[in-house]
Design a protein around this motif. Structure first.
Motif: not given
Lengths: 356, 356
Positions: A339-343, B309-314
């Motif tokens: 799962a996506l984590q944020y830096t 495939g979406k990732q919530k990244l800038i």
């Protein structure tokens, strides 16, 4: 690191191999690193940066998000600094010429120069393909076995070669071509002659080099011929002369023991074209969810891929590399949570980046 | 700029309206600008930067490609500098609450605050939605007509309000909440009392503010109550008291003429949810070729959209904004050639950027 014999060479084991050390290939390493996946990088050029370094190292780029202006060299340096925490092994000057799927679903990969890897995922970030010198297509070339035409990728020419007493002809008008001619004309023991052949009296080398070059012509240490090569004269496997058509319409034959072609680089898709990947107009077809090719586990990112809406922009390659990394993480470590984590907030990612 | 009457308000004409001034909305302006399309920007927050400024202005981000480390504030400043050549009109503190398709296929858009545009393409870059203050849900709130609960988005509280002689209660533990309590306790003419209600004796305000706050409690100029609000007591449409449950289990009723809630921001999709766009789990569905919604000419980019495939990244939002810009260019200027040009080599793009 595990090793096992595969005949002659010993394969290096790695999770992921990235083919191409341009900006997108470098950022591929970063996104894989954040996901805990180690990668090695291979590139045909002698330095990282891909087209950014080969074609516009000192020209400005204005459309990298958040960087109003940087040169190709600066972007490369910034990306190398960003991926430094992941300490990727970089194998430069290597052209991948063999890729084979293993029974376990992974891949076996070799370079022309003899490196070999076994990996679980391959990322093709090869831009327009491997850069290689533009080849001469002249009668007689195949008959030469003793002193073949030398193709130079980078200045300077190899000064350890024995040019003493030889008639040397250089093809090209670049900084590399004229600088090489100057270097050879000043080397000791001296060649018998140094000539440059180019189609017109205008050069792309830098102004200072052009001035030195014209001085050398005036002093007679370099001969300039304006025209086009038409044939190679070969005797007993040895190149002995270059035949050319001068711009004034006359035919000339120049004695030639060493022919150095410095006519620039041209991209070659090369062996990539033979891997059975689905292609469209010389681009590798990918989906937009995983940026995976028609071969599961092989991803293609950056200028080399194609999908509906594709724009060949570096910033788009960054996105493609990111989604490919997430897809590959599921393939490489199916048991883990990806799962996506944020830096900004994840202590795990900050540990991997070495900032915590 | 053309104007025409539309009943009460006068609509501003623009090619494109970008809803959301976060990093992706800002970069949307850049990519449109490179294509020669002018855009205006609207955002509910009082400053540009979106979540980057509202949630982590001074925290580091490590995964913007080519920028090894920057804060949310720095990224915002970098993007504002990058889009400066396109001089976009920015309308901050405005919440879009009306969107309607016009007969010509374009759009008519209004904000709660009365701004109105007519445009050819809309880019929803609204992140998690418009940020608005977390609302109190207490019995009696609807009955108040004279002195309604005040929701503060930002410090400082409006000191021009007449708090003299009033019992003021502040809800919250943030820098904004405690600083507002201190400011009111020191204002002249003085309120009758200043109280803070929070559920525990630990605060998120800065250490210096907390120290001043504890001093004010010791000196009796501010009262701290630990517990939870349970009801509002209202007489003749006027709030007269706040009922609360203390952490020790006792019930209390505090006289209250003014209740200031500073309990932070919560995102609201708000009117966007009513525009008939196809949604999936509160995200707007888009394709990956144009990043267009189910309504042609309305694009959604950044955290608010969804696709396989979406990732919530800038960095992914930057790519989405780029492809959306190319798609919109074809819609807005169908007669023009919108083939990709490079900022490194295109004199047209360099003219638009003001660097040539």
């Amino acid at each position: 690191m595990a090793h096992h014999s595969t005949g002659q060479a010993t394969a290096v084991q790695t999770d992921a191999l990235v083919i191409g050390a341009g900006p997108v290939g470098l950022f591929q390493v970063f996104e894989l690193g954040l996901l805990g996946i180690s990668a090695q990088v291979v590139d045909s050029l002698p330095q990282a940066g891909g087209q950014c370094m080969a074609l516009y190292a000192d020209k400005p780029i204005y459309d990298i998000p958040g960087i109003a202006r940087c040169t190709g060299r600066e972007l490369t340096e910034r990306l190398l600094a960003q991926i430094a925490p992941f300490k990727p092994a970089m194998h430069l000057g290597h052209i991948v010429n063999h890729l084979q799927r293993k029974p376990d679903g992974g891949f076996s990969i070799r370079t022309e120069q003899g490196l070999q890897w076994e990996c679980k995922a391959v990322f093709i970030a090869a831009g327009v393909g491997a850069f290689s010198p533009k080849k001469l297509k002249l009668d007689g070339a195949l008959a030469i076995t003793v002193n073949p035409v030398q193709y130079q990728v980078q200045y300077p020419v190899d000064s350890s070669r024995p040019y003493a007493g030889q008639h040397v002809i250089i093809l090209g008008d670049s900084e590399e071509a004229l600088s090489s001619a100057l270097a050879l004309s000043q080397s000791t023991p001296a060649p018998a002659s140094v000539s440059v052949l180019y189609r017109r009296d205008v050069f792309t080398a830098g102004p200072a080099t052009i001035e030195q070059f014209r001085n050398a012509i005036r002093q007679g240490s370099i001969a300039l011929h304006l025209g086009q090569a038409t044939a190679l004269k070969v005797e007993n496997g040895r190149l002995i002369a270059l035949q050319l058509m001068s711009n004034d319409g006359s035919e000339l034959q120049l004695p030639c023991d060493a022919l150095l072609s410095l006519q620039g680089l041209s991209p070659q898709l090369g062996p990539l074209a033979d891997w059975g990947l689905a292609m469209e107009r010389k681009q590798i077809q990918v989906d937009t969810e995983k940026f995976e090719t028609s071969e599961p586990g092989i991803y293609a990112v950056g200028d080399i891929n194609h999908y509906a809406g594709k724009q060949k922009l570096i910033l788009c390659g960054f996105h493609e590399a990111t989604l490919a990394a997430f897809a590959a993480a599921v393939r490489i470590r199916p048991q883990d949570n990806h799962a996506l984590q944020y830096t900004t907030s994840s202590s795990l990612l900050q540990q991997r980046l070495g900032v915590r």
